[in-house]
Design an enzyme around this catalytic site. Structure first.
Site, PDB file in Angstrom:
ATOM      1  N   ASP A  95      69.617  16.929   1.891  1.00 51.57           N
ATOM      2  CA  ASP A  95      68.074  16.315   2.233  1.00 51.57           C
ATOM      3  C   ASP A  95      68.288  15.254   3.322  1.00 51.57           C
ATOM      4  OD1 ASP A  95      65.330  16.187   1.727  1.00 51.57           O
ATOM      5  OD2 ASP A  95      65.649  14.902  -0.124  1.00 51.57           O
ATOM      6  N   GLU A 147      62.657  19.309  11.156  1.00 54.38           N
ATOM      7  CA  GLU A 147      61.569  18.496  10.901  1.00 54.38           C
ATOM      8  C   GLU A 147      60.642  18.092  12.327  1.00 54.38           C
ATOM      9  OE1 GLU A 147      61.014  15.626   7.697  1.00 54.38           O
ATOM     10  OE2 GLU A 147      59.561  14.281   8.863  1.00 54.38           O
ATOM     11  N   HIS A 191      56.740   9.863   1.054  1.00 53.36           N
ATOM     12  CA  HIS A 191      57.920   9.847   0.142  1.00 53.36           C
ATOM     13  C   HIS A 191      57.344   8.711  -0.737  1.00 53.36           C
ATOM     14  CE1 HIS A 191      60.316  11.761   3.308  1.00 53.36           C
ATOM     15  NE2 HIS A 191      60.551  12.321   2.414  1.00 53.36           N
ATOM     16  N   GLY A 235      57.885  14.758   0.417  1.00 58.74           N
ATOM     17  CA  GLY A 235      56.885  13.849  -0.056  1.00 58.74           C
ATOM     18  C   GLY A 235      55.645  14.470  -1.185  1.00 58.74           C
ATOM     19  N   ILE A 278      60.294  17.561  -4.345  1.00 55.01           N
ATOM     20  CA  ILE A 278      59.812  16.607  -5.579  1.00 55.01           C
ATOM     21  C   ILE A 278      61.232  15.767  -5.910  1.00 55.01           C
ATOM     22  CG2 ILE A 278      59.034  16.465  -7.736  1.00 55.01           C
ATOM     23  CD1 ILE A 278      57.368  19.000  -7.183  1.00 55.01           C
ATOM     24  N   SER A 280      60.438  11.740  -6.586  1.00 48.86           N
ATOM     25  CA  SER A 280      59.919  10.628  -7.266  1.00 48.86           C
ATOM     26  C   SER A 280      59.326  10.883  -8.563  1.00 48.86           C
ATOM     27  CB  SER A 280      58.758   9.901  -6.535  1.00 48.86           C
ATOM     28  OG  SER A 280      59.299   9.463  -5.225  1.00 48.86           O
TER      29      SER A 280
HETATM   30  P1  13P Z   1      58.595  12.557  -3.173  1.00 51.09           P
HETATM   31  O1  13P Z   1      59.048  11.123  -3.206  1.00 51.09           O
HETATM   32  O2  13P Z   1      57.330  12.603  -3.104  1.00 51.09           O
HETATM   33  O3  13P Z   1      59.163  13.019  -4.581  1.00 51.09           O
HETATM   34  O4  13P Z   1      59.543  13.384  -1.866  1.00 51.09           O
HETATM   35  C1  13P Z   1      60.572  13.527  -2.102  1.00 51.09           C
HETATM   36  C2  13P Z   1      61.339  14.179  -0.724  1.00 51.09           C
HETATM   37  O5  13P Z   1      60.361  14.649  -0.010  1.00 51.09           O
HETATM   38  C3  13P Z   1      62.506  14.407  -0.936  1.00 51.09           C
HETATM   39  O6  13P Z   1      63.025  14.848   0.666  1.00 51.09           O
HETATM   40  O1  G3H Z   2      63.203  11.617   0.605  1.00 50.39           O
HETATM   41  C1  G3H Z   2      64.115  11.092   0.062  1.00 50.39           C
HETATM   42  C2  G3H Z   2      64.489  11.505  -1.294  1.00 50.39           C
HETATM   43  O2  G3H Z   2      63.513  11.304  -2.342  1.00 50.39           O
HETATM   44  C3  G3H Z   2      65.925  10.730  -1.655  1.00 50.39           C
HETATM   45  O3  G3H Z   2      65.784   9.480  -1.912  1.00 50.39           O
HETATM   46  O4  G3H Z   2      67.488   8.689  -0.205  1.00 50.39           O
HETATM   47  O5  G3H Z   2      66.755   7.285  -2.184  1.00 50.39           O
HETATM   48  O6  G3H Z   2      68.011   9.327  -2.581  1.00 50.39           O
HETATM   49  P1  G3H Z   2      67.155   8.564  -1.617  1.00 50.39           P
HETATM   50 ZN    ZN Z   3      61.924  14.170   2.199  1.00 46.20          ZN
END
Ligand code: 13P
Ligand code: G3H
Ligand code: ZN
Length: 332
Positions: A95, A147, A191, A235, A278, A280
């Site tokens: 990610d 992206e 995010h 996000g 997803i 958060s």
């Molecule tokens: P959220 O913070 O909305 O869960 O998004 C997560 C995300 O985009 C991870 O790449």
């Molecule tokens: O997009 C971000 C993800 O929620 C991952 O978050 O970098 O805190 O692990 P993190």
């Molecule tokens: Zn993300």
């Protein structure tokens, strides 16, 4: 020594996205950093027969150790089989990869998919970086997410206060010159748990804050430019208010936590959006369960006693997402 994801029983996103596009649903991409999150994701998806993308951020790699996470993903495949899922459709995805070296390292360690997030670079630099990753990834059968556009809030190392929505007129050029397999876009999500300020929202008859809708007009314009191409929504947490309430009733201090309404995610899942990220919401579910436990049972100190309920709550959340929001249940 490098290893191919195929040896680990993982799959890339090609077939997943093809079926998701045709079927009008989205593949869940859930982040994990530890064993309980992995168990919750895999048990929910095995039970619901939902294909799933296990996402690892660079922060997760630093927190949990990249080697351990890789073996956990390998274990996830075996765990899924043990749970009765004969042919698990599990993808291990990086990610928000921000450099070629990070993407290469993940590919060499058995990831089946990577994101190269060059959205904070200039357009031409984003193309050059993404193309370089695609060339290496495709030589190893690994799929790549790029992206275009910038989400408001924090994108790992990249911070931005405002959205730069994806420009539909750029997507054909970006996709064809880079060779990416999917494209993350910016249409109003962001995010974290504070996606909108109360000032950006309206109040409905029940006194609930309603955020401004996502820019479905931009999504439609993008779909017209690249018909049939898989789109990714970052996000996409909905920030369930019941978790925010439990957290705040048990010593937490979350202020103005507002997410994306689930009906908008359902609408996105039915469109060209094939992957919904997803993270958060899972953090909120775990924190709510742990805070409640600490408050109600202050004499307990065995981590299994609070991580167990947190894992159960997470599983409940992921089950809800695949069944009622993304529509991926029963598709694997
Ligand atoms: P959220 O913070 O909305 O869960 O998004 C997560 C995300 O985009 C991870 O790449
Ligand atoms: O997009 C971000 C993800 O929620 C991952 O978050 O970098 O805190 O692990 P993190
Ligand atoms: Zn993300």
């Amino acid at each position: 020594m490098s290893v191919s994801y195929k040896e680990l029983g993982l799959v890339n996103t090609t077939e997943m996205f093809k079926k998701a596009f045709a079927g009008g649903y989205a593949i869940p991409a859930f982040n994990f950093n530890n064993m309980e999150q992995m168990q919750a994701i895999v048990s929910a998806c095995a039970e619901q027969k939902s294909p799933v993308i296990l996402q690892v951020s660079s922060g997760a790699r630093k927190y949990a150790n990249q080697t351990l996470l890789r073996y956990m993903a390998q274990g996830a495949v075996e765990y899924a089989k043990e749970l009765g899922w004969e042919n698990p459709q599990i993808c291990l995805h990086l990610d928000h990869g921000d450099t070629f070296e990070l993407c290469k390292s993940c590919i060499d360690m058995g990831f089946s998919s990577v994101m190269i997030d060059g959205s904070h670079h200039s357009y031409e630099d984003n193309i050059a970086l993404t193309k370089k990753v695609v060339e290496y990834a495709h030589a190893h059968g690994v799929t790549v997410e790029g992206e275009l556009g910038v989400l408001a809030g924090v994108e790992d190392e990249v911070s931005s206060d405002h959205h730069t929505y994806t420009q539909p007129e750029e997507v054909v050029d970006f996709v064809s010159r880079t060779g990416v397999d999917s494209l993350a876009i910016s249409i109003g999500t962001s995010h974290g748990a504070n996606k909108f300020t109360p000032a950006q929202c309206t109040v409905n008859a029940d006194g609930v804050l309603v955020p401004p809708p996502l820019r479905f007009d931009i999504l439609e314009a993008i779909e017209k430019q690249i018909p049939g191409f898989p789109i990714v929504l970052h996000g996409a947490s909905s920030v369930p208010q019941e978790y925010v309430k439990i957290i705040n009733e048990n010593g937490g201090k979350l202020k103005d936590a507002i997410g994306i309404p689930e009906e908008q995610l359902r609408k996105a899942a039915a469109s060209a959006v094939c992957k919904i990220n997803i993270d958060s919401d899972g953090r909120l579910a775990m924190t709510a369960a742990v805070r409640k436990f600490y408050n109600e049972q202050p004499d307990k100190f065995d981590p299994r006693q609070y991580l167990g309920p947190a894992r159960e709550e997470l599983k409940k959340l992921y089950t809800h997402k695949v069944v009622a929001v993304l529509g991926s249940a029963g598709k694997a």
